[in-house]
Design an enzyme around this catalytic site. Structure first.
Site, short mmCIF file in Angstrom:
data_model
loop_
_atom_site.label_atom_id
_atom_site.label_comp_id
_atom_site.label_asym_id
_atom_site.label_seq_id
_atom_site.Cartn_x
_atom_site.Cartn_y
_atom_site.Cartn_z
CG HIS A 258 -0.94 3.08 4.58
ND1 HIS A 258 -1.32 1.79 4.33
CD2 HIS A 258 -0.01 2.98 5.57
CE1 HIS A 258 -0.68 0.95 5.11
NE2 HIS A 258 0.11 1.66 5.88
CB CYS B 135 -0.92 0.01 1.22
SG CYS B 135 -2.01 -1.43 1.34
#
Length: 863
Positions: free
Chosen positions: A486, A425
């Site tokens: 993130h 990610c």
């Protein structure tokens, strides 16, 4: 001054200051282009990457820059200048192809003549090999430089007959016209054809018909015994440890690579070609038109040149590499820009310098050109978390109902070969927002976290990174990040500090919560801008709340103001989009959904729980489809359909199933066991729709990546791509719009996990690299994170190299390396190029940028 321009200036100043300490700071009065190239080429020399360079830049007939850097001869400390003569390697092929075309104009041969008309003894093994096949590398004849015997015998002076004996009896790689495969043998043979048709030696023909008439006074057929004024010595080396290069007899490359020249002469050559001083208009057109394969597909090569579109511009180029030297000649015909870069270091790729100069030259021009152009579109970029290639109906799913997403594909273009830049990610999202491979921005592995950022990490996306949001904000866009970030949970790294006017969302993955992992992490914080307003976040409501906030922004920016609209999200208060003038500004909504997520049992909204045929995982997919449908419906209601580009994709493929009951589908792709280089980990769905602009119902099978969003969207918005850093993404607008003859702008795509290069793809070929220690995961324990504050690399057993033909074997089941050794060699060459530029474990990254880091990270808590 805009934020991104401030960052660009800071970065350039840093380069110049560093250069001053090395003794190559440009002098007072130098123009901006010269300052830029001085810094760029000077850094290559000062860092020990190159022993010497010469650079030439021209616009039309005007020479903008011609200059040398470093040393043409290290032993005698002879400086490199604009007049330094370098071996140009495969740029020689331009001259050879032009010679064939000139002879065709004179009626001495035809491009569709068989090779045997001129070399009757050549054993074509039952094939019909034409001169055209040789010109555009579709003959199927094995390349002489790929032969194991080539390197050990490079010193030998050979006759044509002796050279032909090395490869003429080898089996053809494929039937002529079936494939494109770069072959030096083909151009060696073309040199012999020139001699047969012209009844003159190849070198004499070039001298008489090209060099003297055009005025190329510093271009030569190179011979060891020949006295050539200002000739550079060639070097091998790495990090400043140079040695004299291996001797190679120029009788071996011959018409495929035996010329030497200067940057000035190469610019003159290119201008003479373009202006018709060498060839007639039809021959020039033939030279720069991509060849066609038997199946109608285009090769990336015309006659002696590569032809492609790059960031929306047609580019004609060729590079060269021969022992001790590298070269690059690039021409933009529409802008009449020519760039020549020559290096006397075989490990230093001058295409790197040419590419940065290109970015510099076109950045300002692009901004000026588009400032007064068409109205820029609104952009909605939907990026799902860990979603499988086979999870959507339009990508073959039989268990998930996705009518809205399927309609999006039917009304736009669907990509079959689209890649996230990483199988995890953080790295993938950093690549999307900055247009760079993760190792460029150092978001690929972290001492504290491993491969992805964890709560209360000291690491994050560096504040000096230039994000897509910053580019668009500088162009007057309202920018919003709604969803999973993130890229760092410290204030310095949050979306408002990276160009987003609004942030609503989670800071990391849905499993990074103390109630789920029991690792003493803070309650999952839901953020609005820089503050926590809910903790722990109600994860069941995330997709609904994100959708409502996106709808709120769309309505606030709509020019349809004749009716009141209900607030579809009663859970949220303090609407951050209240500016009455919002309708006059375009918007950029980056919508990185939490779902499907990283939990073994994904979390869907209550209205969708238990409604799919694929358990909790399927529930999240169908909720995502509902969300997409609501956004599309709102665009239609507000009259914004034809003013909005909608992109739908994922940050990487479905997570490995582990012990989950229901999980994502890799479709026909090879599944990943961990976060590895299997197609299932990096190839993801990508759909783009813009009614009236992007044709409906198109399917694109060219290679593209999520890094391409950065330059493509920037161009649509009239924003200049930063010229002070390497941007790996390319403009894929021709692919999005189905432009005729549009090809992938990527020479190759690189599969990295963490800092390790694991595979490379070029065209239909994918090479899984042979690795003594394949990196399996970063961190400690099965969950892959470190509780000690330091990461560890976890390696697997050695793996052998494997080659796959993805057109025929999308599931990566049949290794065809033995049958295609030349392809393996070619892709290994791309891999080495990637290692030089992007690093590989302990190998450094060229033009890398540091990660952000704070000394004392603090948790984000509800206050």
């Amino acid at each position: 001054m805009s934020a991104y321009r401030e960052k660009a200036v800071r970065a350039l100043i840093l380069i110049l200051v560093q250069g001053a300490t090395a003794g190559w700071l440009p002098g007072a009065g130098a123009d901006p282009l010269e300052e830029f190239v001085d810094a760029l080429a000077g850094e290559a020399v000062a860092s020990g990457a190159a022993s010497g360079l010469s650079v030439g830049v021209a616009r039309g007939d005007e020479i903008l820059l011609a200059k040398g850097y470093g040393f043409a001869d290290l032993e005698h400390k002879v400086p490199a200048t604009a007049e330094t003569v370098y071996r140009i390697g495969s740029i020689t092929k331009e001259f050879t192809a032009a010679a064939i075309l000139l002879l065709a104009e004179e009626g001495k041969l035809g491009l569709d003549d068989p090779l045997t008309k001129f070399l009757p003894e050549y054993p074509v093994q039952g094939h019909e090999v034409t001169l055209r096949h040789l010109l555009n590398h579709t003959s199927g004849i094995v390349s002489l430089t790929n032969l194991p015997s080539f390197r050990p015998r490079m010193r030998e002076e050979v006759t044509h007959e002796e050279m032909l004996e090395r490869f003429q009896d080898l089996p053809f790689e494929f039937a002529p016209g079936e494939k494109f495969s770069y072959s030096n043998s083909g151009y060696y043979l073309l040199g012999m054809v020139v001699e047969a048709a012209a009844e003159a030696e190849y070198a004499d023909f070039l001298e008489d018909r090209f060099f003297r008439p055009i005025g190329l006074e510093t271009t030569y057929y190179d011979r060891h015994a020949r006295i050539i004024p200002n000739r550079a010595r060639g070097y091998a080396g790495w990090k400043g440890q140079f040695s004299n290069s291996t001797f190679v007899s120029m009788s071996q490359p011959f018409a495929a690579g035996a010329l030497a020249s200067t940057v000035g002469d190469l610019i003159r050559w290119q201008r003479a070609l373009a202006k018709g001083a060498v060839l007639g208009a039809e021959s020039w057109k033939e030279m720069v038109t991509p060849g066609k394969l038997n199946n109608g597909k285009l090769a990336p090569y015309g006659c002696g040149v590569f032809v492609r579109r790059e960031k929306g511009r047609k580019v004609i180029r060729h590079g060269g590499g021969i022992k001790g030297f590298r070269s690059e000649l690039t021409y933009y015909p529409e802008e009449e820009i020519t760039i020549a870069v020559l290096s006397n270091t075989e490990s230093y790729p001058p295409g790197r310098v040419a590419g940065r100069i290109t970015q510099y030259l076109f950045a300002q021009a692009q901004e000026e050109e588009q400032a007064g152009g068409a109205e820029p579109p609104n952009v909605i970029l939907i990026n799902c978390d860990n979603l499988g290639y086979g999870d959507l109906g339009c990508y073959g799913s039989k268990v998930h109902r996705t009518p809205a997403i399927d309609r999006l594909a039917a009304e736009g273009v669907r990509f079959t070969d689209f890649y996230a830049a990483s199988p995890v990610c953080t790295a993938s999202r950093a690549a999307l927002l900055t247009g760079s491979y993760p190792s460029r921005n150092s978001m690929h592995e972290f001492e504290w976290d491993g491969s992805v950022l964890r709560p209360v990490s000291p690491n994050g996306l560096h504040p000096d990174e230039i994000t897509l949001a910053e580019l668009l904000k500088a162009r007057g866009y309202f920018t919003a990040c709604i969803g999973k970030w993130h890229l760092g949970d410290q204030r310095e790294f949050l979306p408002p500090q990276h160009g987003f006017d609004l942030f609503l969302g989670l800071l990391y993955s849905d499993e990074m919560d103390d109630s789920y992992t029991q690792h003493n992490w803070p309650p999952m914080p839901l953020m609005r801008n820089n503050d926590v307003f809910e903790a722990p976040a109600d994860l069941e409501t995330m997709t609904e709340r994100y959708t409502a906030e996106a709808i709120r922004i769309i309505r606030a920016h709509s020019q349809t103001k004749n009716r009141a609209q209900p607030d579809r999200n009663p859970r949220l208060t303090n609407n951050p989009v209240q500016n009455a003038s919002a309708a006059s500004h375009p918007f950029f909504i980056y919508l990185p959904h939490m779902s499907p997520g990283s939990r073994q049992e994904p979390i869907a909204g209550k209205d969708f729980q238990g409604t799919s045929q694929n358990g909790k995982y399927g529930d999240t997919i169908e909720e995502l489809d509902w969300s997409t449908g609501e956004i599309l419906k709102t665009l239609a209601e507000e009259g914004l359909d034809e003013k909005t580009l909608v992109i739908w994709t994922a940050d990487n493929g479905a997570a490995p199933p582990r012990k989950a009951t229901h999980f994502g589908s890799y479709g026909p792709l090879a599944p990943r066991v961990r976060y590895d280089a299997a197609e299932g980990g990096l190839r993801v769905p990508m759909i783009a729709r813009w009614p009236g602009v992007i044709p409906a119902g198109k399917v694109c099978s060219e290679i593209a990546t999520n890094m391409d969003f950065f330059p493509t969207i920037a161009k649509l918005a009239g924003a200049a791509v930063p010229a002070d850093r390497v941007i790996d993404g390319e403009d894929i607008w021709p692919l999005l719009t189905g432009e005729a003859e549009a090809l992938s702008p990527h020479e190759a795509f690189y599969y990295y996990f963490g800092g390790q290069l694991q595979a490379v793809r070029a065209g239909k070929w994918k090479l899984i690299l042979g690795l003594e220690q394949p990196l399996l995961q970063l961190g400690m324990g099965e969950l892959g994170f470190s509780v000690s504050g330091r990461y560890s690399r976890m390696f697997g057993d050695p793996v052998a190299a494997r080659l796959y033909d993805l057109d025929e074997d999308i599931g990566e089941k049949h290794d065809v390396a033995e049958q295609n050794p030349d392809v393996v060699v070619r892709l290994e060459g791309f891999a080495e190029k990637a290692r030089e530029e992007l690093g590989d474990l302990e190998r450094p990254v060229e033009n890398g940028r540091p990660p952000g880091k704070v000394e004392d990270p603090v948790p984000q808590l509800l206050r």
